[in-house]
Design a protein around this motif. Sequence first.
Motif, PDB file in Angstrom:
ATOM      1  N   GLU A 219       0.823  -1.214   0.000  1.00  0.00           N
ATOM      2  CA  GLU A 219       0.000   0.000   0.000  1.00  0.00           C
ATOM      3  C   GLU A 219       0.857   1.265   0.000  1.00  0.00           C
ATOM      4  O   GLU A 219       0.470   2.291  -0.561  1.00  0.00           O
ATOM      5  N   ASN A 220       2.035   1.174   0.613  1.00  0.00           N
ATOM      6  CA  ASN A 220       2.957   2.316   0.631  1.00  0.00           C
ATOM      7  C   ASN A 220       3.750   2.440  -0.662  1.00  0.00           C
ATOM      8  O   ASN A 220       4.645   3.285  -0.764  1.00  0.00           O
ATOM      9  N   LYS A 221       3.424   1.576  -1.637  1.00  0.00           N
ATOM     10  CA  LYS A 221       4.064   1.589  -2.957  1.00  0.00           C
ATOM     11  C   LYS A 221       5.578   1.386  -2.862  1.00  0.00           C
ATOM     12  O   LYS A 221       6.366   2.030  -3.567  1.00  0.00           O
ATOM     13  N   GLN A 222       5.946   0.462  -1.971  1.00  0.00           N
ATOM     14  CA  GLN A 222       7.351   0.051  -1.904  1.00  0.00           C
ATOM     15  C   GLN A 222       7.580  -0.964  -3.028  1.00  0.00           C
ATOM     16  O   GLN A 222       7.557  -2.166  -2.817  1.00  0.00           O
ATOM     17  N   PHE A 223       7.826  -0.446  -4.217  1.00  0.00           N
ATOM     18  CA  PHE A 223       7.942  -1.292  -5.402  1.00  0.00           C
ATOM     19  C   PHE A 223       9.316  -1.162  -6.046  1.00  0.00           C
ATOM     20  O   PHE A 223       9.932  -0.100  -6.016  1.00  0.00           O
ATOM     21  N   ASP A 224       9.756  -2.256  -6.623  1.00  0.00           N
ATOM     22  CA  ASP A 224      10.926  -2.275  -7.500  1.00  0.00           C
ATOM     23  C   ASP A 224      10.516  -3.116  -8.706  1.00  0.00           C
ATOM     24  O   ASP A 224      10.455  -4.345  -8.632  1.00  0.00           O
ATOM     25  N   ASP A 225      10.199  -2.438  -9.797  1.00  0.00           N
ATOM     26  CA  ASP A 225       9.597  -3.103 -10.961  1.00  0.00           C
ATOM     27  C   ASP A 225      10.536  -4.072 -11.667  1.00  0.00           C
ATOM     28  O   ASP A 225      10.115  -4.778 -12.583  1.00  0.00           O
ATOM     29  N   ARG A 226      11.775  -4.120 -11.242  1.00  0.00           N
ATOM     30  CA  ARG A 226      12.693  -5.101 -11.836  1.00  0.00           C
ATOM     31  C   ARG A 226      12.372  -6.521 -11.377  1.00  0.00           C
ATOM     32  O   ARG A 226      12.793  -7.498 -12.017  1.00  0.00           O
ATOM     33  N   PHE A 227      11.635  -6.638 -10.257  1.00  0.00           N
ATOM     34  CA  PHE A 227      11.375  -7.950  -9.669  1.00  0.00           C
ATOM     35  C   PHE A 227       9.939  -8.392  -9.924  1.00  0.00           C
ATOM     36  O   PHE A 227       9.054  -7.571 -10.163  1.00  0.00           O
ATOM     37  N   HIS A 228       9.731  -9.710  -9.848  1.00  0.00           N
ATOM     38  CA  HIS A 228       8.386 -10.275  -9.943  1.00  0.00           C
ATOM     39  C   HIS A 228       8.191 -11.257  -8.791  1.00  0.00           C
ATOM     40  O   HIS A 228       8.897 -12.263  -8.720  1.00  0.00           O
ATOM     41  N   PRO A 229       7.258 -10.948  -7.845  1.00  0.00           N
ATOM     42  CA  PRO A 229       6.471  -9.714  -7.768  1.00  0.00           C
ATOM     43  C   PRO A 229       7.353  -8.529  -7.411  1.00  0.00           C
ATOM     44  O   PRO A 229       8.435  -8.724  -6.833  1.00  0.00           O
ATOM     45  N   PRO A 230       6.900  -7.303  -7.683  1.00  0.00           N
ATOM     46  CA  PRO A 230       7.772  -6.132  -7.528  1.00  0.00           C
ATOM     47  C   PRO A 230       7.854  -5.600  -6.107  1.00  0.00           C
ATOM     48  O   PRO A 230       8.281  -4.462  -5.905  1.00  0.00           O
ATOM     49  N   HIS A 231       7.446  -6.389  -5.129  1.00  0.00           N
ATOM     50  CA  HIS A 231       7.450  -5.948  -3.740  1.00  0.00           C
ATOM     51  C   HIS A 231       8.028  -7.046  -2.851  1.00  0.00           C
ATOM     52  O   HIS A 231       8.186  -8.212  -3.276  1.00  0.00           O
ATOM     53  N   SER A 232       8.354  -6.693  -1.627  1.00  0.00           N
ATOM     54  CA  SER A 232       8.806  -7.687  -0.656  1.00  0.00           C
ATOM     55  C   SER A 232       7.653  -8.615  -0.281  1.00  0.00           C
ATOM     56  O   SER A 232       6.487  -8.202  -0.275  1.00  0.00           O
ATOM     57  N   THR A 233       7.977  -9.848   0.024  1.00  0.00           N
ATOM     58  CA  THR A 233       6.955 -10.821   0.411  1.00  0.00           C
ATOM     59  C   THR A 233       7.271 -11.405   1.786  1.00  0.00           C
ATOM     60  O   THR A 233       8.437 -11.538   2.174  1.00  0.00           O
ATOM     61  N   ILE A 234       6.207 -11.734   2.517  1.00  0.00           N
ATOM     62  CA  ILE A 234       6.324 -12.420   3.806  1.00  0.00           C
ATOM     63  C   ILE A 234       5.404 -13.634   3.735  1.00  0.00           C
ATOM     64  O   ILE A 234       4.207 -13.503   3.506  1.00  0.00           O
ATOM     65  N   HIS A 235       5.980 -14.803   3.930  1.00  0.00           N
ATOM     66  CA  HIS A 235       5.228 -16.042   3.718  1.00  0.00           C
ATOM     67  C   HIS A 235       5.404 -16.974   4.903  1.00  0.00           C
ATOM     68  O   HIS A 235       6.526 -17.160   5.397  1.00  0.00           O
ATOM     69  N   ILE A 236       4.296 -17.552   5.372  1.00  0.00           N
ATOM     70  CA  ILE A 236       4.334 -18.559   6.432  1.00  0.00           C
ATOM     71  C   ILE A 236       4.187 -19.923   5.773  1.00  0.00           C
ATOM     72  O   ILE A 236       3.171 -20.212   5.143  1.00  0.00           O
ATOM     73  N   GLY A 237       5.199 -20.759   5.910  1.00  0.00           N
ATOM     74  CA  GLY A 237       5.207 -22.020   5.184  1.00  0.00           C
ATOM     75  C   GLY A 237       4.911 -23.251   6.007  1.00  0.00           C
ATOM     76  O   GLY A 237       4.603 -24.309   5.451  1.00  0.00           O
ATOM     77  N   LEU A 238       4.987 -23.139   7.339  1.00  0.00           N
ATOM     78  CA  LEU A 238       4.779 -24.317   8.178  1.00  0.00           C
ATOM     79  C   LEU A 238       4.270 -23.862   9.544  1.00  0.00           C
ATOM     80  O   LEU A 238       4.841 -22.954  10.151  1.00  0.00           O
TER      81      LEU A 238
END
Length: 388
Positions: A219-238
């Motif tokens: 929402e704060n538009k912390q984007f870097d369009d060079r990446f896919h997805p273009p934002h940081s991710t936080i994932h719970i895997g277990l």
Amino acid sequence: MNAEEILSKLVSFPVLGGESNLSIIDWIQEYIESYDIEVHLVPNEEGNKASLHCRIGPAVDGGVILSGHTDVVPVAGQKWDTDPFVLTDKGDGKLYGRGSCDMKGFIACCLAVLPEMAKADLKKPIYFAFSYDEEIGCLAGPELARAINDFYTETPKYAIIGEPSLMEPIVGQKGIYILETYVNGSEGHSSRIKQEVSAIHESMRLILWLENKMNQLIENKQFDDRFHPPHSTIHIGLVNGGIAPNIIADKAHFYWDLRTIPMDDVTTIIAEFEAYCQERVAELQKVFPDFSIKSVENHPAVPHLDTKDDADVVQLVQKISGKSELNTVAYASEAGQFADEGFQSIICGPGSIAQAHRANEFIAKEQLEKGVEMIDKLIEELSLATFA
């Protein structure tokens, strides 16, 4: 030995991340030393693993490091059509085997071209840097990069990390950090949920906080369009916790990973999460004094790579790879670790990351040939008196 023959030998060493790699590192050392090149090992504390580095060419500033890792991921539970530790040619232009793509193919290219390197009139040196335990968190990369800086009187300028990129120059990778969070609550009858502290319920609040933090960054538009997805991710895997539907869980824990674009600071995100955890601890210790939340590293943070498009190493790799388009990746590699040691770093290697870590992993013969061609062109460049 050509690249395919060397790759066949390298694949035959079933060295998984976390296991001793001395069998494969000893073979590589013996091969390099057969060309009168001095090899230096960087062992772990237990002495059952080692990284390797060496220099080919003169002891002058401005050389190029060629970096790869010797370990591979497991094959257990995967459905392979062939023996994963026997390089197999089915006649379809592909070479099948665990590590053929990720990333013994690049190491094979380096070793196959070594005879030409040893004979060449290099004006700038080439270094090999082969590590262990990359597949379980890039654990040896920092120590290997430091060892190169500390050992040689001269200073290398560039590092090419040969992760599979279809020979495309990769100038950016996300930072990666994996953590485990443990919650200690109070057990009891499920009807007493308001009188006890459920470790599962509190874990879910923490997980929702992490998801909301990711959404906040978006929402704060912390984007870097060079990446896919273009934002940081936080994932719970277990997630683990509880023993029965009608018992309040006194223990729960979950594993989560952060994959951050260069503009986002991992330490800041962690500090904000820890502050929220302390708020919950202060509140719930009023109900259950032994309530606690503890987060520990699953493995150390792997730094991001953020090489500028106009960096000298980019121009060099564009020239020797024949690929001008630049790209980024979201997977972990040792590139950011070499960059942190002051080397201009880039990822470029044969094979496709789409084939890594899966059953029937392969590298196309054409890709192996292109890897050899790139290193041949590097030799030509470093043999020029005008190379800077």
